[in-house]
Write a protein that holds these residues in place. Structure first.
Motif, PDB file in Angstrom:
ATOM      1  N   VAL A 258      11.727  94.297 -10.536  1.00 45.92           N
ATOM      2  CA  VAL A 258      10.322  93.563 -10.471  1.00 45.92           C
ATOM      3  C   VAL A 258      10.661  92.099  -9.801  1.00 45.92           C
ATOM      4  CG1 VAL A 258       9.297  94.691 -12.221  1.00 45.92           C
ATOM      5  CG2 VAL A 258      10.617  92.634 -12.619  1.00 45.92           C
TER       6      VAL A 258
ATOM      7  N   TYR B 272       6.136  88.939 -12.763  1.00 49.79           N
ATOM      8  CA  TYR B 272       6.454  90.009 -13.523  1.00 49.79           C
ATOM      9  C   TYR B 272       7.869  89.783 -14.410  1.00 49.79           C
ATOM     10  CZ  TYR B 272       2.771  93.093 -11.787  1.00 49.79           C
ATOM     11  OH  TYR B 272       1.530  93.525 -11.685  1.00 49.79           O
TER      12      TYR B 272
ATOM     13  N   ILE C  17       0.851  92.342 -18.261  1.00 50.81           N
ATOM     14  CA  ILE C  17       2.149  92.941 -17.649  1.00 50.81           C
ATOM     15  C   ILE C  17       1.968  94.421 -17.976  1.00 50.81           C
ATOM     16  CG2 ILE C  17       4.491  93.166 -17.516  1.00 50.81           C
ATOM     17  CD1 ILE C  17       3.182  90.539 -16.217  1.00 50.81           C
TER      18      ILE C  17
ATOM     19  N   GLY D 291      -1.013  95.769 -15.838  1.00 47.96           N
ATOM     20  CA  GLY D 291      -1.052  95.710 -14.449  1.00 47.96           C
ATOM     21  C   GLY D 291      -1.901  94.325 -14.308  1.00 47.96           C
ATOM     22  N   LEU D 292      -1.446  93.691 -13.417  1.00 47.51           N
ATOM     23  CA  LEU D 292      -2.059  92.135 -13.143  1.00 47.51           C
ATOM     24  C   LEU D 292      -3.315  92.458 -12.327  1.00 47.51           C
ATOM     25  CD1 LEU D 292       0.650  89.625 -12.061  1.00 47.51           C
ATOM     26  CD2 LEU D 292      -1.079  89.526 -13.669  1.00 47.51           C
TER      27      LEU D 292
ATOM     28  N   ALA E 217       6.306  95.491 -23.141  1.00 43.94           N
ATOM     29  CA  ALA E 217       5.882  95.155 -21.640  1.00 43.94           C
ATOM     30  C   ALA E 217       7.245  95.316 -20.691  1.00 43.94           C
ATOM     31  CB  ALA E 217       5.389  93.723 -21.553  1.00 43.94           C
TER      32      ALA E 217
ATOM     33  N   LEU F 237       7.956  97.573 -17.630  1.00 39.39           N
ATOM     34  CA  LEU F 237       8.341  97.144 -16.202  1.00 39.39           C
ATOM     35  C   LEU F 237       9.425  97.929 -15.866  1.00 39.39           C
ATOM     36  CD1 LEU F 237       8.078  93.365 -16.341  1.00 39.39           C
ATOM     37  CD2 LEU F 237       6.684  95.053 -15.139  1.00 39.39           C
TER      38      LEU F 237
ATOM     39  N   PRO G  19       7.049  99.251 -12.220  1.00 40.77           N
ATOM     40  CA  PRO G  19       7.226  97.767 -11.931  1.00 40.77           C
ATOM     41  C   PRO G  19       5.722  97.019 -11.805  1.00 40.77           C
ATOM     42  CG  PRO G  19       8.740  98.732 -10.706  1.00 40.77           C
ATOM     43  CD  PRO G  19       7.989  99.826 -11.397  1.00 40.77           C
ATOM     44  N   GLN G  20       4.604  97.917 -11.461  1.00 41.88           N
ATOM     45  CA  GLN G  20       3.494  97.518 -11.203  1.00 41.88           C
ATOM     46  C   GLN G  20       2.322  97.345 -12.524  1.00 41.88           C
ATOM     47  OE1 GLN G  20       4.449 100.207 -10.263  1.00 41.88           O
ATOM     48  NE2 GLN G  20       3.065 101.829  -9.402  1.00 41.88           N
ATOM     49  N   GLY G  21       3.094  98.025 -13.705  1.00 41.33           N
ATOM     50  CA  GLY G  21       2.237  98.174 -14.835  1.00 41.33           C
ATOM     51  C   GLY G  21       1.493  99.265 -14.905  1.00 41.33           C
TER      52      GLY G  21
END
Lengths: 358, 309
Positions: A128, A132, B244, B247-248, B289, B293, B297-299
Motif C-alpha cells: 500500500v 493507507y 482504512i 475503504g477510503l 486495519a 490492508l 490494500p483498498q480496504g
C-alpha cells in the motif's frame, strides 16, 4: 556576485564529486559548523541551550531521518514518534542490562533496534502507499505507546513508569553541563547529516528517489522496490531511533512513554513538510521553525496583549498558539509548498546575480 | 452469554459513532481527494457550538423550553459549520488545487489546529453538556433468549436510529438529487466535472458542509453521552482505522468498518485485555486495519487501486 561559480573549474573526478562543488557553499557550511561548535557555546546562555538549541539539534536529527523516508523515498510515515521511543527504550535497556556498555554504542544499538522495527512496519509499504501507509505506520505508533506503558520489562519494572539514565559518560568525558550536552548532540547531528547527504547522493539514494517519483517505472528499469523501500525504512528508523535515544538521554534525562506520543510523529512530519521534502537543509529549517515558534509565541503574545491593554490568560495564550501555529502552517503550504528549503535556494539564486540582475 | 451480547451491543454503539466520523472522512475524500484530518476538530467545534448555543439560548429564554433552546443550538452550530466549510474552501482549498496529497493532508492538520484554537476561544474550554432530552435509563431486553436479559441504554437506541436516518438521508441525497449527482461527478474526475459545467468551488463548499453536519450529529451523540470536551478530537484518530478497513471511497464501507472496529475493540478489550494488561483497544483497531490492508490494500469496499505508468 557573492555566489558566483565563475572561474571555479573542476579538473578532476574527485573535484566533480564533492558534496559542495561550489567554494562558497563549502566555506559557508564549514563556517556554520565552526560557529556552532566554537562561537555558540560562548554566546548562548543556559536557557538557550536547554529550551532551544538541544531540542532543535535532536529534532533536526529526527527530522532528517523522517525526510529520508518521506522526502527521498516518498513513503509517508506517521510513526516516527514510535521509532524514537524504540530507539530511546532500546538504548536504555542496553545501558541498564549490560554492564560497562559504552554510551555511544548503546545509542547506536538503540538505532539498530529501531531500524529492525522500521523494516517490520515497512512491510505494508510493499502493498500500500500514501494514506493507507500512513495508517499502517500509525499502528506502530499506538502499539509502541501501549507496549512501553504496559509491559514492565521495557522500563526495567520501574514503579513510576518513567526511566532515567544516571550518568552520561563517553571515554571518561562526563556529559552533564548544558554546553557539553549541546556539543555532544552537535557531534551526532554533524556526523549523521554527512552520512545522510552521502547516502542520498549514492546509488541507494537514487533508488529511493526513483521509487518516490514513480514506483512502477522504477521497477521496470530494474530497481527492486522491496530492497529500496525497506532500506529506506531501515535507514530512516535508524536515524530516528538515535535521535530518540538522544532525546531521552540528553534532553529529557528521565522520560515516560508520553514523550514519544503521536503528537511527536505529527510534529516531525510537519518539520519535514515545512522545511522542505527531499532536502537535508530543509530538515534543519523545519526543526528550527517548529521548535522556536511555540516558544516565541509564548513569550510574544502576553507582551503584545500588554501593549494593547488586554491581559492574556494562559488558556488564551495556548488557544492563540493553536490558531497562529495552524494558520502559519496553512500559510506556508499555500505560498511555498516546497518548503523553506526552496526559499533558501531562491535566495542563493538571487545572490548569484545581485546586484546586477542582467 | 448475556454479558457477551451486552459487550457486543456496546461495541456496536461505539462503532456507530466511529462510523459517523468515518463518514465525514469518506465524504470529503470522495469529493475532493483530501484526507481531512480536521474531522475530529470539526466534531469538537460542532459539539462546542451546539452545547454553548443551547446553553445561552436556554438562559435567554429563562430555561422553560429545552426544545426551543436545542433547536436554536442546532441551527447555531449548523451555521458555524457552514462558516467553517466556506472559510476552508475560500482561504485554503481554492489556493491549493493540484497540490500533492501530502501537502493537502498537512493543510488539514493546520486547519485542525486553527479550529481547535478558535473553537475554544469562542466557546470556552471547560467540559460542557449537551442535553437533547435523550432518555438515559437502561432497559432489559431478550429476557426470553438469555437468562437475566441484556441491559441496553435507551439513549444508544435513539442514537443508532438517528445515525441510520442520517446515513439513509445521505444516500438519497447522493443518489437522487442534482447536487448529489454533481458531487459524485466531481469525485470521479475533477476535470471532466468542470468541463460539463459543474462548479468545483461550490461543490467543495457543499461537501464540507455535509461533512460538517455529519460532524454535528456525531458531536451531539457523543456529547450527550460523555460531555463535550477537548478530548473529543481524538475521535478522529480512533476513526482512522475504520476508513482504512472499510475503504477510503466507500460510504457503506465506513458504516460496516465502524461496526466491525467497534465490536472488535470492545470484545478484544474484554476477552483479550486481561491477559496482556489491558488498554489494547486503540492499537487493536489499527492492527485489524493493518491485517486487512495486507490482504486487501483498498480496504473491504474500496475501489481497486490500479497503478498506471
Amino acid at each position: 556576485m557573492f555566489y558566483r561559480e565563475n572561474g571555479q573549474f573542476k579538473t578532476s573526478y574527485a573535484a566533480d564529486q564533492q558534496i559542495f562543488t561550489i567554494a562558497q557553499d563549502k566555506w559557508f557550511v564549514w563556517g556554520l559548523i565552526a560557529f556552532a561548535a566554537l562561537a555558540v557555546p560562548m554566546l548562548a546562555d543556559e536557557y538557550m541551550f536547554r529550551a532551544i538549541l538541544i531540542p532543535f539539534l535532536v529534532l533536526s536529527l529526527a527530522a532528517l531521518g523522517v525526510n529520508l523516508l518521506v522526502g527521498y523515498c516518498g513513503q509517508i510515515t506517521l510513526g516516527a514518534g514510535a521509532f524514537m521511543a524504540i530507539g530511546a527504550y532500546a538504548a536504555y535497556n542496553f545501558m541498564v542490562r549490560i554492564d560497562g556498555m559504552p554510551l555511544i554504542l548503546a545509542m547506536l544499538l538503540g538505532g539498530a533496534a529501531a531500524a529492525a522495527f522500521g523494516i517490520l512496519f515497512g512491510i505494508p509499504s510493499l502493498r500500500v502507499r500514501g494514506l493507507y501507509l500512513a495508517v499502517a505506520t500509525l499502528a506502530a505508533q499506538f502499539l509502541c505507546d501501549w507496549a512501553f506503558l504496559r509491559i514492565g520489562w521495557f522500563t526495567n519494572y520501574s514503579s513510576s513508569g518513567s526511566v532515567s539514565v544516571a550518568k552520561l559518560e563517553v571515554l571518561g568525558w562526563v556529559v552533564d553541563s548544558p554546553v557539553e550536552k549541546y556539543l555532544f548532540c552537535l557531534a551526532f547531528v554533524v556526523v549523521f547529516a554527512v552520512i545522510a547527504k552521502n547516502l542520498t547522493r549514492a546509488a541507494i539514494g537514487r533508488q529511493w528517489m526513483a521509487i518516490r517519483d514513480m514506483d512502477v517505472a522504477a521497477e521496470v528499469i530494474g530497481i527492486r522496490p522491496m530492497f529500496a523501500k525497506l532500506s529506506a525504512f531501515a535507514v530512516s528508523s535508524f536515524f530516528v531511533g538515535v535521535a530518540g535515544a538522544l532525546w531521552g538521554f540528553v534532553y529529557l534525562g528521565s522520560w515516560e512513554p508520553a514523550a514519544f506520543s503521536v503528537d511527536r510523529s505529527f510534529q516531525l512530519l510537519f518539520m519535514v513538510i515545512i522545511g522542505g521534502m527531499g532536502s537535508i537543509m530543509g530538515s534543519f529549517f523545519g526543526a528550527a521553525f517548529i521548535v522556536v515558534l511555540p516558544i516565541f509565541l509564548n513569550q510574544f503574545l502576553p507582551f503584545l496583549g500588554s501593549l494593547v491593554g488586554i491581559s492574556v490568560s494562559t488558556a488564551g495564550v495556548s488557544h492563540a498558539e493553536f490558531i497562529i501555529f495552524g494558520s502559519l502552517i496553512i500559510f506556508f503550504l499555500i505560498v511555498e509548498p516546497h518548503g523553506l528549503a526552496r526559499l533558501w535556494s531562491i535566495a542563493k539564486q538571487k545572490l548569484r546575480l545581485w546586484p546586477f540582475p542582467h | 452469554m448475556g454479558f457477551f451480547i451486552e459487550t457486543m451491543l456496546g461495541g456496536l454503539m461505539t462503532g456507530m459513532l466511529y462510523s459517523l466520523v468515518a463518514l465525514g472522512f469518506v465524504l470529503i475524500f470522495k469529493a475532493s481527494g483530501v484526507f481531512n484530518f480536521a474531522q475530529g476538530a470539526m466534531v469538537l467545534v460542532a459539539a462546542l457550538a451546539m452545547a454553548r448555543f443551547s446553553e445561552w439560548s436556554n438562559a435567554a429564554l429563562g430555561g422553560d423550553s429545552l426544545f426551543l433552546a436545542n433547536v436554536i443550538g442546532i441551527i447555531g452550530a449548523g451555521a458555524v459549520m457552514f462558516l467553517v466549510a466556506w472559510a476552508v474552501e475560500r482561504f485554503v482549498l481554492r489556493k491549493l488545487v493540484n497540490q500533492e496529497g501530502a501537502t493537502l493532508l498537512m493543510v488539514t492538520l493546520g486547519i485542525a489546529y486553527v479550529l481547535e484554537g478558535l473553537g475554544q476561544t469562542f466557546f470556552g474550554s471547560e467540559i460542557y453538556s449537551i442535553n437533547v432530552g435523550m432518555p438515559k435509563d437502561p432497559v432489559i431486553m431478550f429476557e426470553g433468549l438469555v437468562e437475566g436479559g441484556v441491559m441496553i441504554n435507551k439513549e444508544d437506541f435513539i442514537a443508532a436510529a438517528l445515525a441510520a436516518v442520517l446515513v439513509g438521508g445521505l444516500t438519497i441525497f447522493f443518489q437522487k438529487t442534482a447536487i448529489g449527482r454533481a458531487l459524485r461527478a466531481v469525485a470521479d474526475d475533477h476535470q471532466a466535472a468542470q468541463s460539463v459545467g459543474i462548479p468545483l468551488n461550490k461543490t467543495w463548499v457543499i461537501v464540507w458542509c455535509v461533512a460538517g453536519l455529519v460532524a454535528l450529529v456525531a458531536g451531539i451523540i457523543w456529547g450527550s453521552k460523555m460531555g463535550v470536551q477537548f478530548s473529543i478530537v481524538t475521535v478522529a484518530l480512533r476513526a482512522l482505522p475504520v476508513v482504512i478497513l472499510g475503504g477510503l471511497t466507500s460510504v457503506p464501507g465506513a458504516i460496516v468498518g465502524g461496526l466491525i472496529i467497534g465490536v472488535g475493540e470492545k470484545l478484544s478489550e474484554v476477552y483479550l485485555g486481561p491477559f496482556v494488561g489491558g488498554g489494547i483497544e486503540i492499537w487493536f483497531a489499527y492492527v485489524m486495519a493493518l491485517i486487512v490492508l495486507l490482504f486487501r490494500p483498498q480496504g473491504l469496499f474500496g475501489e481497486k487501486i490500479i497503478n498506471r505508468v
